[in-house]
Every structure is written in C-alpha cells, then in structure tokens.
Motif scaffolding. Structure first.
Motif, short mmCIF file in Angstrom:
data_model
loop_
_atom_site.label_atom_id
_atom_site.label_comp_id
_atom_site.label_asym_id
_atom_site.label_seq_id
_atom_site.Cartn_x
_atom_site.Cartn_y
_atom_site.Cartn_z
N ALA A 159 -116.20 11.21 -74.77
CA ALA A 159 -117.26 10.71 -73.68
C ALA A 159 -116.95 11.64 -72.42
N TRP A 160 -118.08 12.91 -72.34
CA TRP A 160 -117.75 13.75 -71.22
C TRP A 160 -118.27 13.31 -69.94
N THR A 161 -119.09 12.24 -69.74
CA THR A 161 -119.63 11.62 -68.50
C THR A 161 -119.92 10.28 -68.47
N ILE A 162 -119.76 9.42 -67.48
CA ILE A 162 -120.07 8.20 -67.34
C ILE A 162 -121.02 8.23 -66.32
N ASN A 163 -122.44 7.59 -66.31
CA ASN A 163 -123.26 7.34 -65.30
C ASN A 163 -123.42 5.85 -64.97
N ARG A 164 -123.67 5.65 -63.77
CA ARG A 164 -123.78 4.14 -63.29
C ARG A 164 -125.19 4.54 -62.35
N GLU A 165 -126.09 3.24 -62.69
CA GLU A 165 -127.17 3.34 -61.61
C GLU A 165 -127.16 2.20 -60.54
N VAL A 166 -127.25 2.38 -59.23
CA VAL A 166 -127.27 1.59 -58.15
C VAL A 166 -128.11 0.39 -58.40
N VAL A 167 -127.82 -0.87 -58.26
CA VAL A 167 -128.57 -1.94 -58.33
C VAL A 167 -128.65 -2.55 -56.92
N ASP A 168 -127.60 -2.62 -56.16
CA ASP A 168 -127.54 -3.09 -54.74
C ASP A 168 -126.72 -1.97 -54.02
N GLU A 169 -127.58 -1.86 -52.99
CA GLU A 169 -126.88 -0.75 -51.93
C GLU A 169 -125.59 -1.06 -51.73
N VAL A 170 -124.65 0.16 -51.78
CA VAL A 170 -123.26 0.06 -51.70
C VAL A 170 -122.59 1.45 -51.19
N TYR B 149 -125.04 4.35 -50.89
CA TYR B 149 -126.08 4.77 -51.97
C TYR B 149 -126.97 3.83 -52.20
N LYS B 150 -128.21 4.07 -52.41
CA LYS B 150 -129.60 3.19 -52.36
C LYS B 150 -129.82 2.98 -53.94
N PRO B 151 -130.35 1.64 -54.15
CA PRO B 151 -130.69 1.43 -55.37
C PRO B 151 -131.58 2.38 -56.08
N GLY B 152 -131.52 2.74 -57.53
CA GLY B 152 -132.05 3.50 -58.13
C GLY B 152 -131.47 4.85 -58.32
N GLU B 153 -130.44 5.20 -57.34
CA GLU B 153 -129.59 6.41 -57.42
C GLU B 153 -128.76 6.18 -58.45
N THR B 154 -128.27 7.54 -58.99
CA THR B 154 -127.25 7.38 -60.05
C THR B 154 -126.04 8.18 -59.79
N LEU B 155 -124.79 7.51 -60.09
CA LEU B 155 -123.54 8.06 -59.60
C LEU B 155 -123.28 8.77 -61.32
N MET B 156 -122.65 9.81 -61.27
CA MET B 156 -122.12 10.39 -62.57
C MET B 156 -120.62 10.77 -62.14
N MET B 157 -119.87 10.38 -63.16
CA MET B 157 -118.44 10.65 -62.99
C MET B 157 -118.06 11.38 -64.44
N SER B 158 -117.50 12.68 -64.19
CA SER B 158 -117.59 13.54 -65.39
C SER B 158 -116.08 13.55 -65.96
N GLN B 159 -115.57 12.79 -67.23
CA GLN B 159 -114.22 13.08 -67.49
C GLN B 159 -114.11 14.65 -67.74
N TYR B 160 -114.97 15.47 -68.26
CA TYR B 160 -114.77 16.80 -68.46
C TYR B 160 -114.45 17.61 -67.13
N VAL B 161 -115.03 17.12 -66.22
CA VAL B 161 -114.89 17.72 -64.91
C VAL B 161 -113.42 17.46 -64.25
N MET B 162 -113.32 16.08 -64.54
CA MET B 162 -111.83 15.56 -63.74
C MET B 162 -110.71 16.07 -64.59
#
Length: 446
Positions: A321-332, A339-352
């Motif tokens: 799994a080279w990346t994990i993505n999460r979509e914001v549901v509640d402002e955080v 980050y606002k609802p609807g935005e996506t946070l990407m966390m890449s194992q390949y990069v890290m």
C-alpha cells in the motif's frame, strides 16, 4: 492561526491531476522535497488534497483524530469490488465487522496455515526448470491466490483460478482509475472498462456465493478455514452472525487484499535479491544453517532472522500500500492548519519510507538496518506498511508469515536472476505497488 501551505503549480482546470497521473510516485516525492511537510494539490476544478509527511501529523489522522475522517475517494471507489466489507465500511459497522473477524486472524489461528503456504510454494516449483525464463510476478500471483483460496475455503480452487485472478486484476485497475479521476462515470454507462468490470464482478460473485451456499448447506460439519470462522462468528452484543452479503464482502476483501499485496511483496523481494548478491548470500547461509535442507515451518521463523529482515526492508522500499487517503468529514486542526470537510489528506508510505530524515542511505536495500532499535528511535509513523490505528491491516501477521515462508521455501531451491543484466523494473502504483509489465526472471537451481 493557519500555517502557510504551498504546492506545485497546476493547470487551470485539471490542476495537478495530469502531472500526478503521469508519474504519481515521482510527483509526490518531488513535491514533498520542494514544499515541506504539508503540500497542497488540486485535482480537478475543486478537489483539494494535502500530502502530509510529518509522522506526528499522520498519527493524528490515523489514530488520535481518526473520527474526523472517512476513507478517501480511492477506497470509496472500491465498494463495487469489495462491497461494504472491513476495508471500506465506516463507523460502528466497521467496528462490528472487525470484532467479528478478529478471531480468524489470531496468531495461533494464522500459524495453522503455515503448512499450506509451504506446500503451495513447493507445488508452484514442481514444473520449474533451471535456465527457464518465467514471469515471476505472475507466479507469485498464482501461489498467493492458491494460498488464500485454500486457507479461505479449505480447498484449492484450481478450476477457473486464472479467470478469478484476471477478474480481481480488472477490479483493481477499475478502482485505481476511478480513484484518480475527477469525472465520475456511473457503472450504468456501458463504457469498455465498465463492461469489463461488471463481467468480472459477476464471475467473482458467482464463485463466492456458490461456496457460501455450499458451506451453509453443510451445517454441523466443523470447518477450520477462514470461511468457516466467518460463518460461525457471532456478535458479542446481540449474538447475530453475518448475512451472506456481509460474508461475501469480507471474503472478497480478503481475496483481493490477501493475494495481490503479498504477491507484489514477493516479486520485489526477488528483484532486490537479484540485484544485491551480498544480501542473497547471507540469506542462503541462514537457510542452510537453520533448515539443514528440510522445508521451513512456522516454528523455524524466529530463527530465520535475516529472512524476516529482508521482508521488512522490502516493505520499506516497496510497500504494497503506497498511500493512504482520508477525506475530512468534520472540520479538524492538524499541525497548525484547519482542514475543511471534503478535503483529502494523503499519507504516503512510499514517501515516508524513503525519507532521509529517518533512514540513512534511504534509497539502498539494507536489511540489517532493521536489526537494531531503528523502529524505536524513529517516530511511529515513519514506517507503517500496514497502515495504523483502528484500521491497521487485520491480515498483517498473515502477510508477514506468508512472505517469510514463501521466501525461505523458494530461495532454498532456486536463485532467480534478472532476464537481462541491465533490466529496469519500474513500480506501477495502482491500488497496490506492483512491478510494471511483470517481472521476467531466469531460474537457476541451487
């Protein structure tokens, strides 16, 4: 107060999407080097994606603030393939399904599958001949599919195995394309890819539902395979089991995730061994010392230390799994930015995993780096090949044991050489990270 976030300049309508799709791994690595620990991308007119490369920020997303997120677009797109199983479900449903499935993945239960893994590896090599040129990636897909079908259903599904493998491949490509597209074409539109996908789904459904039906009708018999465990599972709160549809979704999830990922890991292992003869020699020395020419067993794994280090280091350089993505549901708020609802946070194992802040000679294949306190010294999310938090891969121990046993069994009998001396093998980042165009290698009997 929000921190300032920058990112690569994009095109007027598509933003950074075309650059990302051309070469995803290169694009996100270069963006991280140039723009720091948080990078902003725009995919299409209005989809905002942020790449995080601070391990503490990643931990907040996956662990301490995970309730503010849901699975990213790519895995939402996987629902037509795996249904609403443990991979794609959210909230209370996900917790319930994980609780029901957990006993099937206890260490003791997984250890009982070791003999199957070794036997299938031996069976794979039964028609291998020294000097022969083979697509090792295709072979690894076959052996891991055979292992998952036998451990799942208690038998090998040999008839139609190639069609099942092809159908899964079609599904994964469909998910990869849908997850990175900003034009959402419904399945009802008869495009070529939609038609191929629907045909493959029908084949997989027919296969799995027939196996579930046969097992339901054999009530009273004890089955110790994964399907038997899923059908016998009962919720501790209400005593309810899974419906056929829920079982199908979980079976499909294990089917897809349980053979593709390990097949990729094995392919990268043999590629890396072929290009690092000094590592291969250490592996062969260990196999000779520990196994004394007998086949490996689960009991041998604690002594096969270097074998396990090779698996760990391969998962660093080529995480399935080279990346994990999460979509914001509640402002955080994460790391000083809201980050606002609807935005996506990407966390890449390949990069890290290739970040020189955490790994010396980060591009080099050095299994010995894990034979130390490296994982204790580094932040927790500098190395996370199986994800993390409540959604950490439920089959991680199964995968690690399978990779070590397959490696020990095959390397005991064969050396695998690249087809050409200067052969270039490129990673293809679809849903998982596979060798592009397969992996032709020449067999050399030991």
């Amino acid at each position: 107060m929000n921190i300032t976030i920058t990112g690569p300049k994009g095109l007027p309508i598509s933003g950074n999407l075309m650059a990302f799709r051309r070469s995803p791994l290169q694009f996100i690595r270069e963006a991280a080097k140039e723009h720091g620990e948080v990078v902003h991308f725009r995919f299409g007119p209005s989809r905002h994606v942020y790449l995080l490369t601070n391990p503490d920020h990643i931990k907040e997303v996956l662990v301490s603030k995970q309730a503010h997120f849901r699975k990213g677009k790519g895995l939402q797109a996987a629902r037509p393939v795996v249904g609403d199983g443990i991979l794609t479900s959210e909230g209370k449903k996900h917790l319930r399904q994980r609780r029901l499935m957990q006993p099937a993945f206890h260490r003791e239960r997984i250890a009982s599958y070791g003999d199957v893994m070794v036997r299938q590896a031996v069976d794979l090599m039964s028609d291998w001949k020294t000097g022969e040129l083979r697509d090792i990636h295709s072979d690894m897909m076959k052996v891991t599919l055979a292992i998952i079908t036998e451990t799942m259903f208690g038998k090998t599904v040999k008839e139609g195995a190639d069609q099942i493998g092809h159908a899964i491949d079609v599904g994964l490509k469909y998910v990869a394309n849908k997850g990175s597209s900003f034009i959402d074409i419904p399945l009802s539109v008869p495009t070529k890819s939609n038609r191929e996908f629907l045909e493959s789904s029908e084949l997989l459904d027919k296969t799995i539902y027939s196996l579930i039906e046969a097992r339901r009708s054999s009530e009273g018999e004890e089955h110790k395979d994964l399907l038997g465990m899923l059908l016998a599972a009962r919720d501790e709160d209400d005593g309810e089991g899974m419906t056929d549809e829920q079982v199908r979704d979980e079976v499909m999830t294990i089917f897809v995730a349980g053979h593709e990922t390990t097949a990729n890991t094995m392919s990268w292992i043999f590629y890396l061994l072929a290009t690092h003869p000094e590592v291969e020699k250490k592996l062969h020395d260990e196999l000779s010392t520990v196994l004394c020419e007998k086949l490996p067993t689960v009991e041998d794994l604690p002594q096969l230390k270097y074998t396990n280090l090779i698996v760990q280091e391969t998962l660093r350089l080529y995480p399935a799994a080279w990346t994990i993505n999460r979509e914001v549901v509640d402002e955080v708020e994460i790391g000083g930015h809201t980050y606002k609802p609807g935005e996506t946070l990407m966390m890449s194992q390949y990069v890290m995993h290739r970040d020189p802040r955490y790994y010396e000679q980060a591009e080099q294949f050095i299994p010995e780096r894990f034979d130390s306190d490296l994982l204790k010294r580094n932040p927790a999310y500098a190395y996370f090949p199986f994800g993390g938090g409540p959604r950490v891969c439920i089959g991680n121990n199964f995968a690690l044991m399978e990779a070590a046993l397959l490696l020990a069994t095959i390397a005991q009998r064969y050396r695998l050489r690249l087809a050409e001396p200067n052969q270039v093998v490129e990673p293809e980042p679809l849903v998982t990270l596979r060798p592009k165009n397969g992996l032709p290698m020449r067999l050399e009997k030991r």
